[in-house]
Every structure is written in structure tokens, then in C-alpha cells.
Design a protein around this motif. Structure first.
Motif, short mmCIF file in Angstrom:
data_model
loop_
_atom_site.label_atom_id
_atom_site.label_comp_id
_atom_site.label_asym_id
_atom_site.label_seq_id
_atom_site.Cartn_x
_atom_site.Cartn_y
_atom_site.Cartn_z
N THR B 423 1.70 2.94 -8.89
CA THR B 423 0.63 2.90 -7.88
C THR B 423 1.20 2.39 -6.56
N GLY B 427 1.37 3.99 -2.74
CA GLY B 427 0.96 3.25 -1.55
C GLY B 427 1.87 3.51 -0.36
N ASN B 431 -2.24 3.66 1.39
CA ASN B 431 -2.73 2.63 0.49
C ASN B 431 -4.04 3.02 -0.18
N GLY B 434 -3.08 4.90 -3.00
CA GLY B 434 -2.52 3.98 -3.99
C GLY B 434 -3.60 3.27 -4.77
N ASN B 454 -1.83 -3.68 -3.56
CA ASN B 454 -1.28 -2.40 -3.11
C ASN B 454 -0.90 -2.42 -1.64
#
Lengths: 75, 705
Positions: B423, B427, B431, B434, B454
């Protein structure tokens, strides 16, 4: 009883039993860790954990916490 | 009446299960293990007719596309990749429920030819649910390279369903697949799946339960329902209870109790899975020939990529190379775009003059709105159009799971989930994306940790700021090789971001999000040569345009707003001047100045406008200047008292401060909680302030700043 995390890199073992429950047990079964399944220990990660196993032709990484829940027998 | 999705009371997902179709249209579900090239099959079938983007996290939202064959139209639904249908994760539940309760006319299961044994488990599970199954064995080209031979005819007879061999990436077998789907929905081919036969004990109960369930099972195969009645799935049983009359339920219970099943549900599930896998082993032994192993290419590559010594350095090197290509490659197109927009601006100004438009209108629309837009496009588009394809290539190669593997021990120490690494990678792009990707983490505790942290990886909106500032302050002084020092400093900042991610994850899991790391299994897929076409398509159309569009929508009004602030005077100071003056004392404490802090605050809607706003404010003309060279940018910054400390802290603050509004809104949507949304802004900001204060203190102690 031998556990999967103790198996040496390069060895091939068979699955005896699973000590996991719930979702993890389902996941392990789905990946093919059923009784009698052959598992090859391929390599350990940069700090010795997780470890990559060849399970039914796929490379699967498991942390020690998970692999210690798989009872095995050496072939 | 039968069991429908409504009846399982899972209303949150209802809308994605019923696909509206026209007459003469058929709904086809695409199922399969992860990493089988399912998306490639999806893309080859649908071409460009897709309805959703290609982000991870689509795992939970079904992607949809369309294709036609002969006289029929098909709607293709890409189900999340799953290993099984026993609903041990959200993905599996979505896939299972769609096949059970959705209105699919057929299911295509995509299997990896190089790993058929594992894939056939899912095929058998799907066959238990529905007869209308086509098996698409994909990646036969790779299987050939690995000297794996598959007897498709034998397998077809054994399974009782149509089989198509495919190499979707080169389009091989796609027409056959369309034909097979067509034949199936037209009734020209009637599959009769050969189910796995379980031990007599189970089969006996099944034969008693099936006739009772037949009446109520609707589209679902009664044999599958009967199996689930004996091996678990409480949720399904509960919803069944509402559908089946009390007396029938009683007789079902009596049958299960009277048949002296000696095992509990867990043991039964074990036996059922074992039986499926034993059957699979049996048939792969007879129909798949794997000739004596040749040297395994992937393992040799992995010897380096995931080795103790080279793993992490190689990862950082890869990151640096990507930044280097992005930074040095983006320069020239950026200048071209900027020239182009400047020319348009001249024309716009001329037009405004010609129409005798009032100055303020020209100011708001051209100097504010248009110039900000032009800046965002010319500064952001080139790096994104380079960065995203490079990133997608890594994704396609199968490198990202290796990164997750190498980093896992660190995430484990931070009590976080191993998938958090993936994840985080997302990002880098955006973001908000993400945060959406955090859906792939099943445990709510770890999903929250991943969501809250994140923001510590710089997104594409922040890279231009980081790159511009480090170029300005390091290139002329650095002296050797253009772009090398900025690359090192941006890479360094990313490493700092990762360290802080781990640190905050650790602190969170020791304080407000206590708990032990949940289990995770990570598949390392075979390395695959990326397909340039797909890379360009997904990265440019899906990702670059998505992020750019978002930036444009937000930057345009923000540009107009900033111009207004810069041109309304109270006394002899503009509003911008007043705000900056007010913020200045606080900003000085963390090594910034009032203008910088104000730019960050005004930049809340989108990080990419922070630098343009700052320049507008410094020049107090309220509009962005046209800087034709890095030199003029350096002059503006130096004239306004920038030191190395200011540059460092502006970059650190940009890396660490609150997430942009889009990300915050996404966090609110994903967590459904105002508390976590607020915390996700406060935690990074706190870190930014503390770290910037420390650097300021150090610089001042040593008299550098």
C-alpha cells in the motif's frame, strides 16, 4: 513433532497436520497445505524470516509465526 | 423464490452484484487465483471498453468491461483474485457471492498453466457452484518455456467443462475463448462437470439433503449448499434459515445429527479440501507433464533480489534509478509545456484586452486560475508520465512482492501487516490511491495503521516540490553530474519517510492500536516480461490522467482564490501579506517562514500547488511568475532569505505534513470515522513540527542557519 519453520532450506517435507484455526487455516488449506502435501523449503528472507516455500508449484512466503503451525514429516 | 443476495443481508455490496443487462446481453464473471494474468485476459477480451480503473483495491470493487462476439453482447465482470471460495477474506466473499447471487450467465475461471495444481482447486470449487464454467488455461507460452505440457483434451474430458488454452498477453486463444463463452450461453455446449466425490459418509448425507434443498436453492447448486451445511459457514446457514420453512429445517438438522458424523466442522472442511486436492493431484499427474527440471531462472534472480546482502541495497538503488530517470527525463518536456502555456497566456491576455474586460476578471481568470493550471500541468505531467510507467513496469515484472518480502521483517517488528509495504508503494503514486489500496489488508487494526501512515511516502503531488527544491539548492553547488545530488536527496527523503512509517506504525500498535500482527501469506509470482502496451495504457490513461485531472479540478479554483487573496489590500499590505505575517513567528520556530507555512495551508486541496502559491506570495503580484530557468527560482528563494535549513525543512515538512484534502476525504470514506480522519492529519503534522524543530535547533546551535 517437527514444524515447518524448523525444516532446512533445500529440504522437501510433507504436511502432517495444521494447528492453525479460523481464517488462517482456511487460507493454508486453500494454498494446498493439506495432509500429505509436499512442501519444498526454498529460501529465508534477509533477516531469516519470512521463508519462501514451494507449495503445489507456487512460491509462498510465510512468517515463522505461521509456518510453526504446520506439523510436518521429513521425506 | 430462492436464495437471493438480498436475503443474505449484505446490503452494502448489493449494487455490484446485480448487473443491469439489456436483452441479448450476457453477464460473464471472470474468476481465478491471484497472479494468473486474469487482468490480461480481461483486457484482451474487452479491449479498451472498461469501466473502472486499474488500482489495487479494485480487488473489492468489481471491474467491468464489454465485448461482443458474433451477434451477442457480453458484459464481463472481473472478480477479485482468490485462492478459494470459502470466504476467508473479503475478496473471496465478494467472488463467491457474485457467483452465487449475481446474475452471471457463465463463469470463466482463469488458471495459470505453470501452476495448474494449485489453480484447479478453485476450478473444482466453482464447478460445485455452477455448471456453466469455462476453464481458461492462461500463460501457456510460459508453460512451454518451462517445458510443461498440458493434455487439454484429456483434462476437458476429466473435468467435463470446456477448456481453452490461452496466452492472453500475445492474444493467443482469445478468439477461442470468446467462441467457447458464446457456445456456452447459446446452449450449443452443455458442460457436465464431474464433481469431486467425497467419502461415502459425506456423499450419503448429501444425497439426503439435496432433494430438500433443491426447492429453495434458486440458482445455486443444491449439492454445494448441502456441503456448506455440513462444513460450516454460519453466515450462509443463518440466511438460509430465513428461507427454508421450519419443518424442512428441522428435517435437515435431523439428517445431519442422525448421520453419525464423527468429526467437527473444521475436520470436515479439512477432509473436503484434502479430497479436492487429492483429486487435483491425480489428474495433474495424468494430464500435465513437467519434464525434468531445467535451471530455474526465477530462483537465480531471487538469489540476488531477495538475498540478505543485496536485497535492500538493490531496492534503494532501483528507487534512485527511477527518480534519476524521472528527474532528468522530465526537464525538457516540462520546459516545452511551459513555453506552450505561456504562449496561450499571451493570446488570452490579448483577447481580454480586446474585449475590454475589467482588470480583476483578467487577474482572477488568467493570472490566477489559468497560470496555476498551466503550472500544475507543465510541472506535474512530465514526471508523472515517466514515473508511473516505470512503476507499472516494476509491478508487471513481479518486483513489488519481492520488496514486500525483503521488508517484511521490518514491518513485523513494527507490529504491522506485511502488505502495508504494497500500500505504501501505491502511495508513491497518490496517497488517496494508497489509502484505498489498504483494503487488501484484512485485519481492521493493521488496515488502520497502514491508512494512518500512508501519507509518509511522498506522492506525485509532492515530488515536484521535493525535486525542484533539491535541484535549486544542490545542482550548482554539487558540481558533478547533473541531477545526481537531487536524486540522492530525494531518495534519502523517501528512506526517511519509510523509517518514520515504521516508527509510527510501531508507536501506534503499542498505544492506541494495540495488538499482535495478524497472519499473512505472500505469493511471489514468477517474473514476467512487462508488456509495454499495457504498461502505457494503465499508467498513462488510468493513473496519470486520474491524478492530473484531480489536481486540475482542485488547483484551478485554488489559483483563482490565491490571486484574490494577493490582490485585496488592507492598509498597504495584501491579505496574503497579513496572513503570512500572522503565521511568521510560529513558522520561524520550525525553520520556515510565514509564506511557506501559509502555502502549505492553502495547499491543503492538493499538494502540487504549494510551490506555485509560495512563489505567487513571494512576488506579491498574486500570480505565478514564469521562471524560465532554475536560476530565477533560486534567486527568488534566496532573495526571500532561504538558507539550507529553509530548504531542508520545507522538504521535510512537505514529506511529513498533513495529507491533502482528497486523501483526508478518502480516509473518512474508508474508515467511516471522523476520529481517525482527524488523527490521520494530526499525527503527521505533529511529526513534521517536531522533526523540523529539531533540525532548526541543531542548525542554530551550530550556527549554520
Amino acid at each position: 513433532m517437527l514444524r515447518l519453520h524448523m525444516a532446512c532450506v533445500g529440504s522437501v517435507v510433507t504436511v502432517e497436520d495444521l494447528a492453525s484455526t479460523g481464517i488462517l487455516r482456511e487460507r493454508m488449506l486453500a494454498l494446498g497445505l493439506t495432509k500429505g502435501a509436499k512442501v519444498e523449503v526454498i529460501r529465508r528472507g534477509p533477516s531469516g524470516d519470512p521463508t519462501v516455500f514451494n507449495i503445489r508449484g507456487a512460491m509462498i512466503a510465510l512468517r515463522n509465526e505461521e509456518s510453526s503451525l504446520v506439523a510436518i514429516q521429513e521425506v | 423464490m430462492g436464495l437471493t443476495f438480498q436475503s443474505t443481508k449484505n446490503s452494502a455490496l448489493t449494487d455490484i452484484f446485480h448487473i443491469n443487462k439489456l436483452e441479448n446481453q450476457f453477464v460473464i464473471a471472470l474468476a481465478g487465483n491471484p497472479n494468473t494474468g486474469k487482468s490480461t485476459v480481461f483486457n484482451s477480451l474487452t479491449g479498451l471498453h472498461q469501466h473502472t480503473g486499474n488500482w489495487p483495491g479494485k480487488t473489492v470493487v468489481n471491474a467491468r468491461g464489454e465485448f461482443n462476439h458474433e451477434d451477442k453482447d457480453f458484459i464481463l465482470v472481473d472478480l477479485p483474485g482468490t485462492y478459494s471460495l470459502f470466504s476467508s477474506s473479503v475478496e473471496e466473499e465478494v467472488a463467491r457471492d457474485f457467483i452465487c447471487f449475481g446474475n452471471a450467465d457463465a463463469v470463466v475461471v482463469v488458471a495459470d498453466a505453470t501452476c495448474l495444481e494449485r489453480n484447479l482447486n478453485l476450478v473444482y470449487q466453482v464447478m460445485e457452484l455452477t455448471d456453466k464454467v469455462v476453464l481458461c488455461i492462461n500463460l501457456i507460452d510460459e508453460a512451454k518455456k518451462k517445458k510443461i505440457e498440458i493434455d487439454a483434451h484429456g483434462l476437458e474430458k476429466e473435468l467435463g467443462i470446456p477448456i481453452v488454452l490461452c496466452a492472453a498477453r500475445s492474444g493467443i486463444g482469445i478468439m477461442d475463448l470468446k467462441q467457447a463463452i458464446y457456445n456456452l450461453v447459446e446452449g450449443k455446449v452443455k458442460p457436465s462437470p464431474n464433481h469431486v466425490q467425497y467419502i461415502d459418509e459425506y456423499e450419503e448425507i448429501l444425497s439426503k439433503l439435496c432433494p430438500i434443498l433443491q426447492e429453495y436453492s434458486g440458482n445455486i447448486n443444491p449439492r454445494w449448499l448441502a456441503l456448506r451445511m455440513i462444513d460450516g459457514d454460519e453466515k450462509l446457514i443463518r440466511s438460509l434459515n430465513e428461507f427454508i420453512p421450519e419443518d424442512k429445517l428441522r428435517s435437515i438438522r435431523t439428517i445431519i445429527v442422525e448421520s453419525d458424523l464423527t468429526q467437527d466442522k473444521q475436520a470436515i472442511r479439512d477432509f473436503i479440501t484434502s479430497d479436492i486436492y487429492n483429486k487435483v493431484e491425480e489428474i495433474t499427474d495424468s494430464y500435465v507433464i513437467i519434464s525434468s527440471r531445467k535451471i530455474n531462472r526465477d530462483r537465480i534472480i531471487d538469489n540476488y533480489i531477495t538475498s540478505k546482502r543485496f536485497g535492500i541495497p538493490l531496492m534503494i538503488l532501483t528507487l534512485a534509478v527511477i527518480f534519476w530517470i524521472t528527474i532528468s527525463g522530465a526537464n525538457y518536456p516540462s520546459a516545452l509545456l511551459s513555453d506552450f502555456f505561456f504562449m496561450i497566456e499571451g493570446k488570452l491576455t490579448f483577447m481580454f484586452d480586446y474585449l475590454n474586460a475589467p482588470d480583476w476578471l483578467h487577474g482572477v481568470l488568467v493570472l490566477g486560475l489559468y497560470k496555476t493550471l498551466a503550472w500544475v500541468v507543465s510541472v506535474m505531467l512530465p514526471p508523472m508520465a515517466i514515473f508511473f510507467p516505470l512503476f507499472t513496469i516494476l509491478e508487471d515484472l513481479g518486483y513489488l512482492p519481492r520488496v514486500a518480502f525483503n521488508m517484511d521483517h521490518l514491518f513485523k517488528k513494527a507490529c504491522a501487516h506485511g502488505k502495508q509495504c504494497l500500500t505504501m508503494c501505491m502511495g508513491f503514486g497518490c496517497n488517496a490511491a494508497g489509502v484505498i489500496a489498504c483494503r487488501i489488508i484484512e485485519s481492521p487494526r493493521e488496515r488502520l495503521i497502514a491508512t494512518l501512515t500512508n501519507n509518509f511516502v511522498p506522492c506525485n503531488g509532492r515530488f515536484p516540490t521535493l525535486i525542484a527544491i533539491s535541484t535549486v539548492f544542490l545542482v550548482s553547488q554539487g558540481g558533478f553530474g547533473y541531477g545526481l545530488l537531487p536524486v540522492l536527496s530525494v531518495t534519502g527523503l523517501v528512506v526517511i519517510g519509510i523509517v518514520i512509517t515504521l516508527l509510527v506504525s510501531y508507536i501506534l500498535s503499542k498505544t492506541i492500536l494495540k495488538g499482535i500482527p495478524s497472519t499473512f501469506t505472500l505469493e511471489l509470482p514468477p517474473y514476467r516480461v512487462p508488456r509495454i502496451g499495457r504498461v502505457l495504457y494503465t499508467s498513462i490513461l488510468d493513473r496519470t490522467m486520474f491524478v492530473l485531472w484531480r489536481a486540475i479540478v482542485i488547483a484551478a479554483p485554488a489559483g483563482a482564490f490565491t490571486w484574490i487573496l494577493g490582490n485585496i489590500y488592507i492598509g498597504d499590505l495584501s491579505l496574503i501579506g497579513h496572513i503570512a505575517g500572522f503565521l511568521d513567528p510560529a513558522a520561524r520556530l520550525i525553520g520556515l517562514d510565514g509564506f511557506i507555512l501559509m502555502a502549505f495551508i492553502l495547499g491543503l486541496p492538493a499538494n502540487e500547488i504549494v510551490l506555485p502559491i509560495l512563489l505567487m506570495a513571494y512576488l506579491s503580484t498574486g500570480s505565478i511568475i514564469d521562471f524560465d530557468s532554475i536560476d530565477s527560482l533560486r534567486h527568488i528563494l534566496l532573495d526571500n532569505g532561504w538558507t539550507y535549513l529553509t530548504a531542508l525543512n520545507t522538504m521535510l515538512f512537505s514529506l511529513l505534513h498533513w495529507p491533502c484534502a482528497t486523501t483526508l476525504i478518502t480516509i473518512k470514506k474508508e474508515t467511516g470515522s471522523i476520529k481517525w480522519t482527524v488523527l490521520s492529519a494530526i499525527i503527521p503534522t505533529g511529526f513534521a513540527v517536531v522533526i523540523c524543530s529539531i533540525t532548526t535547533l541543531i542548525f542554530r546551535l551550530f550556527g549554520w542557519g
